[in-house]
Structures are given as structure tokens and as C-alpha cells.
Motif scaffolding. Structure first.
Motif, PDB file in Angstrom:
ATOM      1  N   PHE A 103       0.752  -1.207  -0.014  1.00 38.33           N
ATOM      2  CA  PHE A 103      -0.026  -0.263   0.130  1.00 38.33           C
ATOM      3  C   PHE A 103       0.871   1.128  -0.021  1.00 38.33           C
ATOM      4  O   PHE A 103       0.604   2.079  -1.029  1.00 38.33           O
ATOM      5  N   TRP A 104       1.877   1.548   1.060  1.00 39.95           N
ATOM      6  CA  TRP A 104       2.490   2.444   1.141  1.00 39.95           C
ATOM      7  C   TRP A 104       3.551   2.945  -0.053  1.00 39.95           C
ATOM      8  O   TRP A 104       3.941   3.883  -0.374  1.00 39.95           O
ATOM      9  N   THR A 125      -5.867   3.168  -3.931  1.00 34.84           N
ATOM     10  CA  THR A 125      -5.880   4.722  -3.238  1.00 34.84           C
ATOM     11  C   THR A 125      -7.127   5.042  -2.685  1.00 34.84           C
ATOM     12  O   THR A 125      -8.373   4.605  -3.088  1.00 34.84           O
ATOM     13  N   PRO A 126      -6.952   5.687  -1.307  1.00 33.81           N
ATOM     14  CA  PRO A 126      -8.207   5.831  -0.779  1.00 33.81           C
ATOM     15  C   PRO A 126      -9.159   6.780  -1.506  1.00 33.81           C
ATOM     16  O   PRO A 126      -8.733   7.444  -2.352  1.00 33.81           O
ATOM     17  N   LYS A 127     -10.457   6.792  -1.245  1.00 34.37           N
ATOM     18  CA  LYS A 127     -11.463   7.473  -2.005  1.00 34.37           C
ATOM     19  C   LYS A 127     -11.581   8.980  -1.741  1.00 34.37           C
ATOM     20  O   LYS A 127     -11.945   9.838  -2.411  1.00 34.37           O
ATOM     21  N   THR A 128     -11.139   9.528  -0.382  1.00 32.05           N
ATOM     22  CA  THR A 128     -11.221  10.548  -0.045  1.00 32.05           C
ATOM     23  C   THR A 128      -9.588  11.349  -0.232  1.00 32.05           C
ATOM     24  O   THR A 128      -8.875  10.606  -0.264  1.00 32.05           O
ATOM     25  N   ARG A 129      -9.688  12.391  -0.239  1.00 31.90           N
ATOM     26  CA  ARG A 129      -8.490  13.186  -0.475  1.00 31.90           C
ATOM     27  C   ARG A 129      -7.519  12.773  -1.296  1.00 31.90           C
ATOM     28  O   ARG A 129      -6.261  12.805  -1.143  1.00 31.90           O
ATOM     29  N   ILE A 130      -7.942  12.587  -2.494  1.00 27.61           N
ATOM     30  CA  ILE A 130      -7.425  11.918  -3.482  1.00 27.61           C
ATOM     31  C   ILE A 130      -5.951  12.537  -3.985  1.00 27.61           C
ATOM     32  O   ILE A 130      -4.735  11.972  -4.051  1.00 27.61           O
ATOM     33  N   GLU A 131      -5.826  14.004  -3.934  1.00 25.12           N
ATOM     34  CA  GLU A 131      -4.826  14.464  -4.395  1.00 25.12           C
ATOM     35  C   GLU A 131      -3.611  14.355  -3.324  1.00 25.12           C
ATOM     36  O   GLU A 131      -2.460  14.394  -3.529  1.00 25.12           O
ATOM     37  N   PHE A 132      -4.083  14.524  -1.728  1.00 27.67           N
ATOM     38  CA  PHE A 132      -3.173  14.176  -1.084  1.00 27.67           C
ATOM     39  C   PHE A 132      -2.511  12.944  -0.835  1.00 27.67           C
ATOM     40  O   PHE A 132      -1.289  12.846  -0.737  1.00 27.67           O
ATOM     41  N   TRP A 133      -3.226  11.748  -1.326  1.00 29.47           N
ATOM     42  CA  TRP A 133      -2.885  10.727  -1.173  1.00 29.47           C
ATOM     43  C   TRP A 133      -1.834  10.418  -2.471  1.00 29.47           C
ATOM     44  O   TRP A 133      -0.703   9.539  -2.255  1.00 29.47           O
ATOM     45  N   GLN A 134      -2.191  10.923  -3.765  1.00 32.19           N
ATOM     46  CA  GLN A 134      -1.289  10.562  -4.869  1.00 32.19           C
ATOM     47  C   GLN A 134       0.080  11.310  -4.589  1.00 32.19           C
ATOM     48  O   GLN A 134       1.064  10.874  -5.111  1.00 32.19           O
ATOM     49  N   ARG A 157       5.835  10.722  -3.330  1.00 31.06           N
ATOM     50  CA  ARG A 157       7.001  10.869  -2.630  1.00 31.06           C
ATOM     51  C   ARG A 157       7.646   9.921  -2.080  1.00 31.06           C
ATOM     52  O   ARG A 157       8.786   9.480  -2.185  1.00 31.06           O
ATOM     53  N   ASN A 158       6.679   8.802  -1.517  1.00 35.08           N
ATOM     54  CA  ASN A 158       7.438   7.528  -1.309  1.00 35.08           C
ATOM     55  C   ASN A 158       8.243   6.783  -2.377  1.00 35.08           C
ATOM     56  O   ASN A 158       9.112   6.391  -2.072  1.00 35.08           O
ATOM     57  N   VAL A 159       7.468   6.722  -3.419  1.00 35.46           N
ATOM     58  CA  VAL A 159       7.879   5.836  -4.665  1.00 35.46           C
ATOM     59  C   VAL A 159       9.372   6.629  -4.964  1.00 35.46           C
ATOM     60  O   VAL A 159      10.549   6.086  -5.406  1.00 35.46           O
TER      61      VAL A 159
END
Length: 139
Positions: free
Chosen positions: A66-67, A78-87, A92-94
């Protein structure tokens, strides 16, 4: 809408561990049972690899699907809420993972990434570690 309040979500996310996770412990147990000895979370190496084999100049990262966005894995949702934040977070992680791997290789280290979902098949994981680390003489 999130089903949890911001404080409850914060408390839940605070429980997500970065070290000593179940997949990491599975990899450590196999490596140790095969006779390999290693150092954990070497802070002097880029990315603080989960396992470092200094005499072999090899490191192993155990990534959560996931991370760290395991390509093609069903856990890399990818979570359904705050999509821009999660993307942005996942990007950054990748990016950080790629930079750490590149820096390690430039410093002469071989790098293996073990994905969380790969730790479910212990026989395949054992073969993967043996192939990466080379033949270990039993004592």
C-alpha cells in the motif's frame, strides 16, 4: 467522507509501524534460519535498509504494498477521500525509494526489495533470498 473523526484517524494512523512489521519479521526469520547474519535498520545507509549484510554488501528492503505502491498488486489501492493528498504522498514515497536504491547502488551495494504480499509464500521467499544472498555454508 471519512467514517472516523480526525482525532480517531490520527490515532489509527499513529499505530502504523515502520519497523518490525510482520512481513519484515518473516524475512528476518528466513534469513536467520538459512544461516545469514545481518544488521537491522542501518541509519548510516540511504533509506535505513530493513536488513543489511555488510560482508556481502547487500541490503533488503521490505516494502508494504500500500505505502510503496507495489505495481499490479491489489493492496496498492488509493483511498477515495483526499485523492490529491494521497497521490502526492505515494509519489513522494516511490520517489524516495528510487533515490535510496540509486544511492545504495552507486555506493556499491546490491539491493533487493521484498514486497509485503511476497511474504505469504515462504518457499518462494526463501528461494528469492537464497538467490540474492548466494550460497551460505551451514555451520
Amino acid at each position: 467522507m471519512d467514517r472516523l473523526s480526525p482525532s480517531d484517524r490520527s490515532q489509527l494512523m499513529g499505530k502504523v509501524r515502520g519497523k518490525n512489521t510482520s512481513p519484515e519479521i518473516a524475512v528476518r526469520k528466513i534469513a536467520h534460519a538459512l544461516g545469514y547474519r545481518f544488521r537491522l535498520h542501518r541509519k548510516d545507509l540511504p533509506g535505513s535498509p530493513d536488513l543489511a549484510f555488510p560482508s556481502r554488501r547487500k541490503v533488503v528492503f521490505v516494502h508494504g504494498c500500500f505505502w510503496h505502491r507495489h505495481p499490479g498488486c491489489s493492496k496498492a489501492t488509493t483511498p477515495k477521500t483526499r485523492i490529491e493528498f494521497w497521490q502526492a504522498k505515494f509519489g513522494r514515497n516511490v520517489e524516495r525509494d528510487a533515490r535510496n536504491e540509486r544511492e545504495l547502488k552507486q555506493a556499491g551495494w546490491d539491493v533487493l526489495v521484498v514486497w509485503e504480499c511476497e511474504t505469504r509464500d515462504l518457499a518462494a521467499l526463501t528461494a528469492k533470498l537464497q538467490d540474492f544472498l548466494g550460497i551460505q555454508k551451514r555451520r
